[in-house]
Design a protein around this motif. Structure first.
Motif, PDB file in Angstrom:
ATOM      1  N   UNK A 170      18.954  18.188 -13.288  1.00 46.30           N
ATOM      2  CA  UNK A 170      19.105  17.272 -12.201  1.00 46.30           C
ATOM      3  C   UNK A 170      19.864  18.074 -11.191  1.00 46.30           C
TER       4      UNK A 170
ATOM      5  N   UNK B 229      28.625  17.461  -8.945  1.00 46.11           N
ATOM      6  CA  UNK B 229      28.621  17.506 -10.537  1.00 46.11           C
ATOM      7  C   UNK B 229      27.230  16.909 -10.934  1.00 46.11           C
ATOM      8  N   UNK B 230      26.745  17.306 -11.942  1.00 42.22           N
ATOM      9  CA  UNK B 230      25.590  16.431 -12.542  1.00 42.22           C
ATOM     10  C   UNK B 230      25.663  16.248 -14.087  1.00 42.22           C
TER      11      UNK B 230
ATOM     12  N   UNK C 146      16.062  22.368  -5.599  1.00 40.77           N
ATOM     13  CA  UNK C 146      14.844  22.241  -4.927  1.00 40.77           C
ATOM     14  C   UNK C 146      14.371  21.401  -3.924  1.00 40.77           C
ATOM     15  N   UNK C 147      15.117  20.288  -3.784  1.00 44.71           N
ATOM     16  CA  UNK C 147      14.884  19.207  -2.556  1.00 44.71           C
ATOM     17  C   UNK C 147      15.710  19.387  -1.523  1.00 44.71           C
TER      18      UNK C 147
ATOM     19  N   UNK D 226      17.816  18.814  -7.427  1.00 43.96           N
ATOM     20  CA  UNK D 226      18.779  18.685  -6.212  1.00 43.96           C
ATOM     21  C   UNK D 226      18.683  19.886  -5.346  1.00 43.96           C
TER      22      UNK D 226
END
Lengths: 262, 240
Positions: A164, A158-159, A170-171, A168
């Motif tokens: 955000x 959870x963000x 994308x990364x 995460x």
């Protein structure tokens, strides 16, 4: 005689307040959520919400005017009679229902699973088990994932902010993200940031009654609680433009996909 | 008023959060302290090649908020293509940076280390001259003097200041929830969003931090009695 006429007039006026004869309606939108509602260069409101509103007004022989209102003060301004209805892509939620009434939905707001193009994942427990799915804390998407996937072996990360969660995704820290479909489309998939990413599987409307209740009813027109007649007028109007094909014509102007759901 | 049911229903997530907070803070403090001892010795050295880099390090990490440091380590580094490629290639070292726990641990350890260096360095500087002179008179080499006299004395006298640093770290660890970790604060945020009961959710989280702080204060009192007894006011015998 004069007194009697005056009394009769007053009674008429009083009756009018009770059961208002709707001929003129003031509609409000935000103008900050394109393509649903935005601003034309001259400052007037444009977008899907506005086209739908105008189509309903034409159908129901109402004279409609538009008011631009900031999102924060939208419901208080409606209650304070600054205008009579809100068409601003507002989701029908239990919280809002405590303050205002909603028409039937005029488009659906499903949630969607987002991931890298070509990812084998889809919104199905069998393939999601053991995977990490990102969600913005407290959103409909989070509630859905937590309720129906979280206890079945899917890790919900959870963000505080939607961006955000996308960062995460994308990364590569998480395998997929779940979000409101329109938000994901406008805020990520159609933007530069979302290149190479897409919706995985189908839009999620909810298969069981419980799931459908969690996803929510969709986007409706908000009116004051006492204005039952106006709500009925809008419901009839939505049904009419759907039946006559006006709705589809408007929807096609903005989207190549079905927006009403089922 | 206060719905205790919300707390009892979610008690296990709070316990899990407490365990995560304890691990994060405990490991970060231990690593920070171990690194801080040699760095503090360098910090008080007269050699600019030794003290300048350490000065820069403590200046930088004490001069920026820990939240910013954490966000840079977690979101900042992940933005780079080479980092994502390293994850893709399963590089064991860089994979550590994919884990929010490691990112938080790194940021916390580096941060607490910077503060601890300054605490220890201050303590070393304020060592009574007599102790050094006595050691010199005994013919100790500089290293033996450091090992036998300077460090033990400085470490003892930094206990009270260090207890503050430990408490600050515990409270500061609440930012771990910014990088998806479900520590005490993270558990409270989840409970808040699930039940729309911010008062219950955060007040209970606060109580847990309070309890942990009490425990830390108690442990440091014991430590002071053990290692700082010689600096305490002497107990006088009651007159008969």
């Amino acid at each position: 005689m004069k007194k009697l006429t005056a009394a009769a007039l007053l009674t008429l006026l009083a009756l009018n307040v009770g059961a208002k004869d709707w001929t003129e309606v003031r509609l409000a939108s935000e103008g900050a959520y394109p393509p649903f509602n935005g601003l034309a260069p001259d400052g007037s409101l444009i977008g899907l919400d506005i086209d739908i509103g105008n189509a309903i007004c034409a159908e129901m022989k109402l004279k409609c005017t538009w008011v631009k209102q900031d999102w924060d003060g939208m419901i208080p301004a409606l209650v304070a009679r600054k205008f009579d209805a809100i068409l601003a892509s507002m989701s029908i939620t239990e919280d809002r229902k405590k303050k205002v009434d909603f028409s039937n939905k005029y488009y659906a707001s499903p949630v969607a699973l987002i991931g890298k193009n070509g990812s084998p994942l889809k919104p199905d427990l069998a393939v999601l088990k053991g995977k990490k799915v990102a969600a913005q804390r407290g959103t409909v998407a989070d509630n859905f994932a937590t309720k129906f996937w979280g206890k079945e072996g899917v890790t919900i990360v959870r963000y505080a902010k939607q961006e955000e969660a996308y960062a995460d995704l994308k990364s590569g820290r998480v395998d997929a993200a779940i979000a409101d479909y329109w938000e994901a489309k406008g805020g990520f998939l159609d933007a530069d940031a979302g290149k190479g990413f897409g919706m995985l599987g189908e839009k999620i409307y909810g298969k069981t009654a419980d799931e459908r209740a969690t996803v929510g009813e969709g986007i409706g027109i908000a009116v004051r609680k006492q204005d039952k007649e106006l709500k009925e007028i809008f419901n009839k109007g939505i049904a009419a433009i759907r039946a006559k094909g006006t709705y589809d014509k408007i929807a096609k102007k903005y989207f190549s996909e079905d927006i009403y759901g089922n | 008023m206060f719905e205790f049911e919300i707390i009892t229903e979610n008690f296990s997530s709070y316990l899990d959060g407490m365990w995560l907070t304890a691990q994060l803070v405990g490991i970060a403090l231990a690593a920070g302290l171990v690194m801080a001892v040699p760095l503090a010795v360098m910090r008080v050295s007269n050699n600019p090649f030794l003290y300048r880099p350490v000065w820069l390090y403590t200046y930088f990490f004490r001069g920026t908020p820990m939240l910013i440091q954490l966000l840079v380590v977690y979101y900042g580094l992940a933005q780079f293509q080479w980092m994502q490629d390293a994850w893709e290639a399963q590089s064991p070292f860089w994979l550590l940076f994919r884990e929010p726990f490691f990112c938080a641990l790194l940021a916390f350890a580096v941060n607490t280390c910077a503060y601890t260096v300054e605490i220890l360095a201050g303590s070393i500087r304020s060592i009574p001259h007599g102790e050094i002179e006595a050691a010199q008179a005994m013919g100790m080499t500089p290293f033996t003097r450091l090992r036998r006299i300077t460090l033990p004395s400085a470490l003892r006298r930094s206990i009270p200041a260090y207890s503050n640093e430990v408490i600050f770290m515990l409270q500061g660890s609440a930012i771990a929830s910014a990088v998806t970790l479900v520590d005490i604060t993270g558990a409270a945020r989840d409970v808040y969003s699930r039940h729309f009961a911010p008062f219950e959710a955060f007040v209970f989280a606060g109580l847990i931090y309070l309890l942990m702080t009490f425990a830390i204060v108690g442990l440091f009192r014991l430590a002071e009695q053990r290692w700082l007894a010689h600096l305490m006011p002497r107990k006088t015998q009651a007159a008969h």
